[in-house]
Scaffold this active site. Structure first.
Site, mmCIF file in Angstrom:
data_model
loop_
_atom_site.group_PDB
_atom_site.id
_atom_site.type_symbol
_atom_site.label_atom_id
_atom_site.label_comp_id
_atom_site.label_asym_id
_atom_site.label_seq_id
_atom_site.Cartn_x
_atom_site.Cartn_y
_atom_site.Cartn_z
ATOM 1 N N GLY A 89 -0.146 4.519 -0.370
ATOM 2 C CA GLY A 89 -1.133 5.479 -0.410
ATOM 3 C C GLY A 89 -0.368 6.785 0.505
ATOM 4 N N VAL A 94 0.021 6.977 3.881
ATOM 5 C CA VAL A 94 0.555 6.523 5.080
ATOM 6 C C VAL A 94 1.928 5.514 4.304
ATOM 7 C CG1 VAL A 94 0.565 4.909 6.736
ATOM 8 C CG2 VAL A 94 -1.301 6.287 6.457
ATOM 9 N N LYS A 137 -10.965 2.550 17.016
ATOM 10 C CA LYS A 137 -9.900 2.866 17.857
ATOM 11 C C LYS A 137 -10.321 2.617 19.307
ATOM 12 C CE LYS A 137 -8.737 6.415 14.532
ATOM 13 N NZ LYS A 137 -8.798 7.867 14.134
ATOM 14 N N ASP A 195 -15.219 5.161 12.903
ATOM 15 C CA ASP A 195 -13.791 5.254 12.944
ATOM 16 C C ASP A 195 -13.371 5.255 14.331
ATOM 17 O OD1 ASP A 195 -10.927 5.842 11.676
ATOM 18 O OD2 ASP A 195 -11.374 7.367 13.014
ATOM 19 N N GLY A 246 0.650 -1.125 0.036
ATOM 20 C CA GLY A 246 -0.062 0.139 -0.142
ATOM 21 C C GLY A 246 0.933 1.158 -0.005
#
Length: 430
Positions: free
Chosen positions: A13, A15, A207, A203, A11
């Site tokens: 993207g 991050v 967390k 979201d 990945g």
């Protein structure tokens, strides 16, 4: 110095590219702290030609992220694909089953499948690190799991979604409605084109599920959470909160008592003298309460390439040094089996706003409903008069049980003078 730690990143993207940039920009510093160089040698992403702001030439490239696991030159897998299913889940499960360490920023994956992933990690002696999954660059995972390891933690809470915090902050500062600020947040890139995961509290709940599992050494179970978002918070509620000495924040709160564990995400009114009331804009905050240390508050940027990459690299440094810990802070056979407590058992104070027809007897009807539900009113605000028209009536209550309040809300909704669904916000004194 030992041989370099070879990293495969799946990945590329925001991050993933951020991880490459931090590792290259701070290579000397990271090498000194890790005891050996940390170098990305292989990557997986769909588009080989996209400009990511960081060079990727010379790296081994895989179309299929799971193929990174079979690369004998990759020591550790970094997963920044995202999502609770599909390639991200397949990659992490394959890596752990092969005994390769995994670093991930994927809170949805951990919240929904963390129990199985922890079992895989333990069975194959493969570290699973996820500092970046909660609160971005804030070292919340290490603080709760390791820094507070000597404490009996009874509560962990926080502002866990920067998009919601930004929206609520702008609503208060500018007197705007929710929809107006959401549209601006999307233009600025603070909110996604489909903002549901953020504004509906999902979201933040992902967390919180992770934090609660760590705080209470208990397997993660997302299904136990009560989740509400901020769609129904109005400019009127923001204004009334200020008049009452509160600010509205979307909070995640997990508490352990002798009766079990409760975990909930919803808008809260917090007193102005609470530190968390002053965490503004896109910033996050995490509050943990331990018996020995008391209250600890961590604050910082909860998203973005730099902060999240910082947390990923911190995990890589730990792996390079051989520092590992069980996923949920203790081995599977030592985890707590404390039961989950339903939201209906919650006790607390409440803010209640009703839009009613301004006519004699309405307030008496409302207070009668609260009296019958054994709910004690602490204060009442009714601003202005508009006979025959809609006006807000705002009340705060003393502590009562959630089940009683919900029953009262159902009765209040049935009064002919009440023109819309009552607004209910819980009051929390963090």
């Amino acid at each position: 110095m030992s041989r370099p730690l070879s990293v495969g990143v799946a990945g590329l993207g925001t991050v993933g590219a951020g991880v490459l940039k931090v590792l290259r920009d701070n290579a000397g510093l990271i090498s000194a702290r890790a005891g050996r160089p940390i170098a990305v040698t292989a990557v997986s992403s769909r588009d080989r030609h996209k400009d990511r702001g960081v060079p990727v030439t010379g790296l081994r490239w895989y179309e299929d992220p799971v193929a990174l696991v079979a690369d004998p030159g990759v020591d550790v897998i970094v997963e920044t694909i995202g999502g609770s299913e599909g390639p991200a889940r397949a990659l992490v499960e394959a890596a752990l089953a092969a005994g390769k360490p995994v670093v991930t920023a994927n809170k949805a994956l951990l919240a929904l499948h963390g129990r199985k992933l922890a079992q895989l990690a333990e069975a194959h002696n493969a570290p699973l690190a996820f500092e970046a999954a909660v609160a971005g660059g804030i070292p919340a995972i290490k603080a709760v799991r390791e820094g507070l390891a000597g404490n009996d933690i009874r509560r962990v809470a926080g502002i866990l979604n920067g998009t919601c915090n930004y929206i609520l902050t702008e609503m208060r500062l500018r007197g705007l409605q929710f929809a107006e600020v959401l549209a601006e947040a999307q233009k600025l890139g603070y909110a996604e084109a489909d903002p549901s995961f953020d504004i509906d509290g999902v979201d933040a709940a992902h967390k919180l599920a992770i934090l609660a599992a760590l705080a209470f050494n208990r397997p993660v179970d997302f299904s136990e959470l009560h989740v509400e978002g901020i769609r129904d918070v109005s400019a009127v509620d923001i204004e009334m909160a200020a008049a009452l000495g509160f600010r509205i924040k979307l909070l995640g709160i997990a508490t352990r008592t002798e009766a079990g564990v409760s975990a909930r995400v919803h808008p809260c009114m917090v007193p102005l003298d609470a530190p968390i009331a002053h965490v503004e804009g896109v910033f996050n905050a995490v509050v943990a309460e331990g018996d020995a240390v008391g209250r600890v508050v961590l604050q910082g940027r909860g998203a973005g390439a730099g902060p999240t990459a910082s947390a990923v690299v911190a995990d890589l440094v730990d792996i390079a040094r051989g520092r590992t810990t069980p996923v949920w802070g203790a081995s599977a056979d030592a985890l707590s089996a404390a039961p989950a407590r339903p939201m209906s058992s919650h006790r607390g104070a409440y803010y209640l706003r009703l839009m009613v027809v301004d006519r004699p007897g309405v307030v008496a009807d409302v207070t009668a409903v609260l009296r019958d539900a054994k709910i004690s009113m602490e204060s009442l605000l009714q601003r202005g008069r508009a006979p025959g028209e809609a006006v807000p009536v705002v009340m705060t209550t003393h502590e009562c049980e959630e089940a009683a309040m919900q029953a009262a809300i159902r009765r209040l909704s049935g009064l002919d003078a009440v023109l819309e669904k009552p607004a209910l916000i819980r009051i929390e004194t963090l």
